[in-house]
Design an enzyme around this catalytic site. Structure first.
Site, PDB file in Angstrom:
ATOM      1  N   TYR A 110      -2.574   1.413 -11.180  1.00 49.19           N
ATOM      2  CA  TYR A 110      -2.565   0.851  -9.721  1.00 49.19           C
ATOM      3  C   TYR A 110      -1.376  -0.228  -9.656  1.00 49.19           C
ATOM      4  O   TYR A 110      -1.658  -1.200 -10.505  1.00 49.19           O
ATOM      5  CB  TYR A 110      -3.673   0.729  -9.082  1.00 49.19           C
ATOM      6  CG  TYR A 110      -3.609   0.174  -7.635  1.00 49.19           C
ATOM      7  CD1 TYR A 110      -3.842   0.925  -6.510  1.00 49.19           C
ATOM      8  CD2 TYR A 110      -3.482  -1.368  -7.247  1.00 49.19           C
ATOM      9  CE1 TYR A 110      -3.486   0.430  -5.184  1.00 49.19           C
ATOM     10  CE2 TYR A 110      -3.370  -1.830  -5.950  1.00 49.19           C
ATOM     11  CZ  TYR A 110      -3.380  -1.010  -4.887  1.00 49.19           C
ATOM     12  OH  TYR A 110      -3.156  -1.177  -3.673  1.00 49.19           O
ATOM     13  N   GLU A 198       2.932   0.052  -2.175  1.00 50.42           N
ATOM     14  CA  GLU A 198       1.690   0.307  -3.176  1.00 50.42           C
ATOM     15  C   GLU A 198       1.935   1.567  -3.619  1.00 50.42           C
ATOM     16  O   GLU A 198       2.526   2.651  -3.138  1.00 50.42           O
ATOM     17  CB  GLU A 198       0.509   0.722  -2.122  1.00 50.42           C
ATOM     18  CG  GLU A 198      -0.639   1.136  -2.811  1.00 50.42           C
ATOM     19  CD  GLU A 198      -2.019   1.438  -1.967  1.00 50.42           C
ATOM     20  OE1 GLU A 198      -1.809   2.305  -1.211  1.00 50.42           O
ATOM     21  OE2 GLU A 198      -2.878   0.855  -2.149  1.00 50.42           O
TER      22      GLU A 198
END
Ligand code: GDP
Ligand code: MN
Length: 387
Positions: A110, A198
């Site tokens: 991530y 993101e």
């Protein structure tokens, strides 16, 4: 403002990032041909394009081993109501899919960048626990999320990349690839005045690459005037119809889940009004600030939006006339009501400039209005009326 994954990937393409090829498709046939174009024996992935995350869990992301399989997935996904933890309960209709070249994933990470207003920096968040809900990781394993800041006036420093590479366990060519990725993302973030980028997942592949497989990007609305090509990426099908209409008239309008429509002037008073409705035991259906210098036409538009909202079971007009005059508000309320009719209880609290004239216009209009002496009185009355 948000964009689709395929648009975010296109915007990032010129920053030297490793993003699998992909094609936007509107039909199963297009999806089959897109998958075929990657070459014989290649994996492809069919991905619903909606403005919400968690698509994989809802059945909106499917891996295909052949062009025929890509077609079959597209047949299911295009037109479906995709329900994810981030959509409204009834889900969002899928109009298009991204067909991307599939990757042989080794591990998912991530990585995100967000504006940190407190420090006037970009905050980087990274984790070895990618692919899944980052909110879940934050809740159960906060130690697995590393955060660090980038000073936008300095740019990305070697120290920051080394720290993140260490935490994520990247060495050798993967560490180099990560540095290039973070550098590209930082440059893109600053160039486009982003609010957030993101990447989930950022993936290592079996053949040793570091790839961006999913990307969410949002932009600072106040800086959009500097980026007309980004404004053009706005997908009106993804936006709340009422918010869209309100934005055409320069109104600040946000729709909410409750049933009390609010017509208020000034952002502070609008927030105070929502609070006091909550305190009285009710739930606002919207935030609406008609602004300081709104014309009668703007007020009419604003009131039309509230009157047409079928979830609204009562309306609270709470106005403090300063620059805005109470008679202008009253005329707007009356003209929209004449056109659409008011079928729900209406509580009005007016105070300030031209208050007497405003009250006179309302009382002579024949509308069934419950007057209120104060904000608290008005909130109590409208909450009682909708119960
Ligand atoms: P999201 O669920 O909306 O966040 O959509 P993602 O694009 O992140 O896809 C969900 C999951 O599908 C990812 O976490 C991956 O596990 C998987 N996925 C996405 N693209 C690929 C791919 O190219 N190859 C493989 N094997 N899996 C993929
Ligand atoms: Mn994702």
């Amino acid at each position: 403002m948000n964009v689709h994954e395929y648009q975010a990937k296109e915007l990032l393409a010129k920053f030297g990032l490793n993003i699998p090829k992909g094609k936007l498709c509107h039909t199963p046939t297009e999806a089959e041909w897109a998958a075929r174009s990657f070459g014989p024996g290649k994996l492809s992935v069919v991905k619903a394009q909606i403005h919400a995350g968690g698509r994989g869990k809802g059945g909106g992301v499917k891996l295909a081993r052949s062009p025929e399989e890509a077609r079959a997935h597209a047949e299911k996904i295009i037109g479906m109501q995709l329900v994810t933890p981030q959509t409204v309960p009834q889900g969002k209709k899928v109009h298009k899919v991204l067909v991307a070249e599939g990757s042989d994933i080794d591990k998912e990470y991530y990585l995100s960048l967000v504006v940190n207003r407190e420090n006037a920096t970009l905050s980087v968040m990274a984790s070895t626990e990618g692919g899944m809900d980052i909110e879940e990781v934050a809740e159960n394993h906060p130690e697995k999320i590393i955060t660090t800041d980038i000073d936008p006036t300095v740019g990305l420093s070697g120290f920051t990349t080394r720290k993140l590479n260490e935490a994520l366990g990247f060495k050798g060519h993967l560490a180099k690839a990560f540095e290039k990725t973070l550098k590209g993302l930082t440059e893109a973030f600053l160039a486009y005045d982003c609010e957030m980028i993101e990447i989930n997942p950022l993936a290592t592949t079996k053949d040793g690459q570091l790839q961006i497989l999913d990307c969410k990007m949002s932009f600072d609305g106040n800086a959009l005037f500097r980026h007309p090509h980004i404004q053009d990426l706005r997908d009106y099908e993804e936006e709340d119809a009422r918010e869209l209409e309100a934005s055409k008239f320069g109104l600040s309008y946000v729709s909410l889940e409750g049933n009390i429509g609010c017509l208020v002037n000034g952002a502070g008073l609008a927030m105070g009004t929502m609070d006091i409705i909550k305190q009285a035991g009710g739930d606002p259906a919207n935030f609406l600030d008609v602004g300081g210098g709104a014309s009668q036409e703007t007020v009419t538009q604003a009131f039309r939006i509230i009157l047409r909202d079928t979830s609204v079971k009562g309306i609270f007009v709470n106005i403090f006339g300063g620059i805005m005059k109470c008679d202008v508000i009253a005329n707007g309320v009356v003209s929209a009501s004449k056109e659409l009719g008011v079928k729900v209880p209406l509580v009005v609290r007016l105070e300030g400039t031209n208050v007497e004239l405003g009250k006179k216009i309302l009382s002579e209009s024949g509308l069934n209005i419950t007057p209120a002496d104060s904000m608290a009185d008005g909130a109590r009355k409208i909450v009682a009326a909708v119960k």
